[in-house]
Design an enzyme around this catalytic site. Sequence first.
Site, PDB file in Angstrom:
ATOM      1  N   LYS A  25      -6.921 -41.102  33.448  1.00 59.07           N
ATOM      2  CA  LYS A  25      -7.705 -40.235  32.560  1.00 59.07           C
ATOM      3  C   LYS A  25      -6.782 -39.452  31.644  1.00 59.07           C
ATOM      4  O   LYS A  25      -7.021 -39.279  30.469  1.00 59.07           O
ATOM      5  CB  LYS A  25      -8.502 -39.225  33.396  1.00 59.07           C
ATOM      6  CG  LYS A  25      -9.822 -39.740  33.885  1.00 59.07           C
ATOM      7  CD  LYS A  25     -10.342 -38.887  35.034  1.00 59.07           C
ATOM      8  CE  LYS A  25     -10.053 -39.536  36.355  1.00 59.07           C
ATOM      9  NZ  LYS A  25     -10.519 -38.853  37.544  1.00 59.07           N
ATOM     10  N   LYS A  29       2.485 -34.167  35.476  1.00 59.79           N
ATOM     11  CA  LYS A  29       1.401 -33.398  34.868  1.00 59.79           C
ATOM     12  C   LYS A  29       1.934 -32.312  33.927  1.00 59.79           C
ATOM     13  O   LYS A  29       1.396 -32.111  32.850  1.00 59.79           O
ATOM     14  CB  LYS A  29       0.489 -32.803  35.941  1.00 59.79           C
ATOM     15  CG  LYS A  29      -0.400 -33.870  36.572  1.00 59.79           C
ATOM     16  CD  LYS A  29      -1.257 -33.319  37.684  1.00 59.79           C
ATOM     17  CE  LYS A  29      -2.100 -34.422  38.305  1.00 59.79           C
ATOM     18  NZ  LYS A  29      -2.785 -33.992  39.532  1.00 59.79           N
ATOM     19  N   LYS A  89       0.239 -47.132  33.605  1.00 62.66           N
ATOM     20  CA  LYS A  89      -0.807 -46.955  34.617  1.00 62.66           C
ATOM     21  C   LYS A  89      -2.079 -46.391  33.972  1.00 62.66           C
ATOM     22  O   LYS A  89      -1.993 -45.452  33.180  1.00 62.66           O
ATOM     23  CB  LYS A  89      -0.324 -45.978  35.694  1.00 62.66           C
ATOM     24  CG  LYS A  89      -1.276 -45.854  36.866  1.00 62.66           C
ATOM     25  CD  LYS A  89      -1.095 -44.561  37.645  1.00 62.66           C
ATOM     26  CE  LYS A  89      -2.191 -43.575  37.320  1.00 62.66           C
ATOM     27  NZ  LYS A  89      -2.598 -42.646  38.352  1.00 62.66           N
TER      28      LYS A  89
HETATM   29  P1  ADP Z   1      -6.586 -40.326  37.196  1.00 68.38           P
HETATM   30  O1  ADP Z   1      -5.147 -40.765  37.329  1.00 68.38           O
HETATM   31  O2  ADP Z   1      -7.310 -41.104  36.183  1.00 68.38           O
HETATM   32  O3  ADP Z   1      -6.718 -38.829  37.011  1.00 68.38           O
HETATM   33  P2  ADP Z   1      -7.375 -39.790  39.893  1.00 68.38           P
HETATM   34  O4  ADP Z   1      -6.048 -39.127  40.068  1.00 68.38           O
HETATM   35  O5  ADP Z   1      -8.602 -38.938  39.893  1.00 68.38           O
HETATM   36  O6  ADP Z   1      -7.305 -40.658  38.568  1.00 68.38           O
HETATM   37  O7  ADP Z   1      -7.509 -40.918  40.990  1.00 68.38           O
HETATM   38  C1  ADP Z   1      -8.588 -41.143  41.865  1.00 68.38           C
HETATM   39  C2  ADP Z   1      -8.259 -42.326  42.740  1.00 68.38           C
HETATM   40  O8  ADP Z   1      -8.086 -43.496  41.934  1.00 68.38           O
HETATM   41  C3  ADP Z   1      -6.955 -42.184  43.543  1.00 68.38           C
HETATM   42  O9  ADP Z   1      -7.106 -42.797  44.815  1.00 68.38           O
HETATM   43  C4  ADP Z   1      -5.955 -42.933  42.725  1.00 68.38           C
HETATM   44  O10 ADP Z   1      -4.886 -43.450  43.495  1.00 68.38           O
HETATM   45  C5  ADP Z   1      -6.802 -44.063  42.154  1.00 68.38           C
HETATM   46  N1  ADP Z   1      -6.268 -44.508  40.862  1.00 68.38           N
HETATM   47  C6  ADP Z   1      -6.222 -43.796  39.713  1.00 68.38           C
HETATM   48  N2  ADP Z   1      -5.669 -44.524  38.717  1.00 68.38           N
HETATM   49  C7  ADP Z   1      -5.360 -45.726  39.261  1.00 68.38           C
HETATM   50  C8  ADP Z   1      -4.780 -46.924  38.744  1.00 68.38           C
HETATM   51  N3  ADP Z   1      -4.428 -47.036  37.468  1.00 68.38           N
HETATM   52  N4  ADP Z   1      -4.606 -47.957  39.589  1.00 68.38           N
HETATM   53  C9  ADP Z   1      -4.977 -47.880  40.891  1.00 68.38           C
HETATM   54  N5  ADP Z   1      -5.539 -46.783  41.436  1.00 68.38           N
HETATM   55  C10 ADP Z   1      -5.738 -45.721  40.640  1.00 68.38           C
END
Ligand code: ADP
Length: 324
Positions: A196, A112, A193
């Site tokens: 957001k 981050k 991956k």
């Molecule tokens: P982001 O990475 O978009 O900010 P979050 O951290 O809010 O997403 O993740 C919310 C949930 O979604 C968590 O359980 C996270 O492990 C899952 N998640 C986020 N991105 C992925 C991905 N690309 N593949 C699988 N699971 C994901």
Amino acid sequence: MNKRILSGVQSSGKLHLGNYFGAVKQHIELQHEAECFYFIANYHALTTIQDAKVLIKNTHDVALDYLVLGLDPNKAAFYRQSDVPEVAELTWILSTVTNMGLLERAVSYKEKIDKGIEASVGLFTYPVLMAADILIVRSHFVPVGKDQVQHLEMTADMAGKFNRAYGDVFPEPQPLIPKSETQAKVPGIDGQKMSKSYGNTIDIFAEGKPLEKTIMSIKTDSTPLGQPLDPDKCTVFALYSLFATEEEKATMAADYRAGKIGYGQAKKLLYAKIDAYFGPFRDKRKQLAQDRATVEDILQAGAKKARAEAEMTMELVRKATGLK
Ligand code: ADP
Ligand code: TRP
């Protein structure tokens, strides 16, 4: 399964296919199998969003997404993190049994800051707040995507240290990761991956031209049309496989290898899959979006259930530590 399940998603933007396949889909499936607690992590979202209007909108959006996709508030307690303020109290107590070195090794923190997010104390102690979310209802299992595994290891470490110092209060929670590799780490349109914060997402509720445009922009190599393609190295194929039956997957893989299909055609098939899968939820979402009062009532009822549990946990913690 006579165990407790908990998970959360930050209200930091629109939910995308990674959130859905890595987390939300499992959350909804598991609600029939155990006592479940799901929440919108708005305290966590403050580490990246400092605009009240945006935070409120994002929180409402996540609530709508979950409810429309099938979360049943009569089965799972569904709440806003900040409506259970005991979590903040437990965060402090856990921080006193958390080694600095443990937090310094957090990969997600480093990623981050590399992306330009401010290295605030809150961002650094994010995993302690996450551990408090999980331990406040003494949950046993935490369904998440692969990127959260290290946070779960940290939670188990904190629970273990607390228990060794003060006696057994917390179970050591286990992550529940989707078995399929693609589902546990859904790729984004650039092949990294999906996240957001990488700006490479396909939103669950995108539709029409914008959805088409996003899918057409998925990065592929420059193999000319008619040449064999490798499905195992292709983001379009990986995303298609999340929606397709085994038979459809096998057909597309064979067509790739035989050079019978190009990336453009594969993208059209992917668009059709996404549209067919999420299409039926869209109208429902538009309707529920008009009814703020119902959404608010659901979140309040969920918070009441979670708070009752949180209060019981805090009584144990306050007694064990000598605070009371
Ligand atoms: P982001 O990475 O978009 O900010 P979050 O951290 O809010 O997403 O993740 C919310 C949930 O979604 C968590 O359980 C996270 O492990 C899952 N998640 C986020 N991105 C992925 C991905 N690309 N593949 C699988 N699971 C994901
Ligand atoms: N850190 C998680 C994420 O970025 C969100 C989260 C906060 C969470 N608290 C949690 C997930 C507790 C599971 C359990 O996705």
